[in-house]
Design an enzyme around this catalytic site. Sequence first.
Site, short mmCIF file in Angstrom:
data_model
loop_
_atom_site.label_atom_id
_atom_site.label_comp_id
_atom_site.label_asym_id
_atom_site.label_seq_id
_atom_site.Cartn_x
_atom_site.Cartn_y
_atom_site.Cartn_z
N GLY A 84 0.83 -1.20 0.00
CA GLY A 84 0.00 0.00 0.00
C GLY A 84 0.87 1.25 0.00
N ALA A 85 0.22 2.41 0.07
CA ALA A 85 0.95 3.68 0.18
C ALA A 85 0.01 4.72 0.78
CB ALA A 85 1.44 4.14 -1.19
N GLY A 100 1.70 3.49 8.72
CA GLY A 100 1.50 2.30 9.55
C GLY A 100 2.77 1.89 10.29
N GLU A 106 9.60 -2.27 4.57
CA GLU A 106 8.97 -2.11 3.24
C GLU A 106 10.00 -1.64 2.22
OE1 GLU A 106 4.37 -1.02 4.41
OE2 GLU A 106 5.79 0.60 4.15
#
EC number: 5.3.1.6
Length: 229
Positions: A84-85, A100, A106
């Site tokens: 995700g971003a 998060g 990541e």
Amino acid sequence: MSASEYKRQAAEFAAEMVEDGMVVGLGTGSTAAFVVEALGRRHKEGLRFVAIPTSVATEKQALGLGIHLTTFGEHARVNLTIDGADEIQRGTLNLIKGLGGALLREKIVAASSDRLVIVADDTKLVDHLGMKTLLPVEVTSFGWEATARQIERLGGQASPRRNRDGAFFVSDGGNLILDCRFPVISDAKRLEQEIRSIVGVVESGLFVGMATDAIVAGGEGIAHLTVGA
Ligand SMILES: O=C[C@H](O)[C@H](O)[C@H](O)COP(=O)(O)O
């Protein structure tokens, strides 16, 4: 339809990009969790792949679904990472990640991936990074105040992230996160280099030139974006 439903749509689309025999990077966050769920289903249907998780939370979820995990000791490269971003810049696909708290792992996984596919709902698309969200920067807990002052010399306001009880948020790597408010970021590559050159900075949440694709879902359907498109 809700943002959560759009996240799920983007995740389901991206999970179909995983092919038999791949080494897959598993991202972190609410959208990436839908990807892991979909891959758990595909694993049960017979798809063979191994995965490297980007956080303790994702590792737990993947193990619970029976997904086989691996490490960089066993595989030098990751074929495909889906993550995700928090913001995705239109055109460049430069990113802000880390709200998060998983930005370090990541980025390590992203840096070793042949392809980094970002999944998101369309509220994450921006013309310039920093328009909607703070920039997370992971720093050592020792001397964080000195590191924060150096970041402020670059024009940002840096505040340590805290949990609800007021204690400092601690990342999976045992570090603190400074959430930094910059004016709109016009030169992401330069800012990224400047932040990373500060002693005490472990990693920044700016991902420049790393994403190859973005799967973005919204009211107008699902768009598959690539760099420059
Ligand atoms: O550290 C967290 C990650 O960078 C997430 O991928 C990012 O915050 C997006 O999370 P979500 O999909 O929950 O909006």
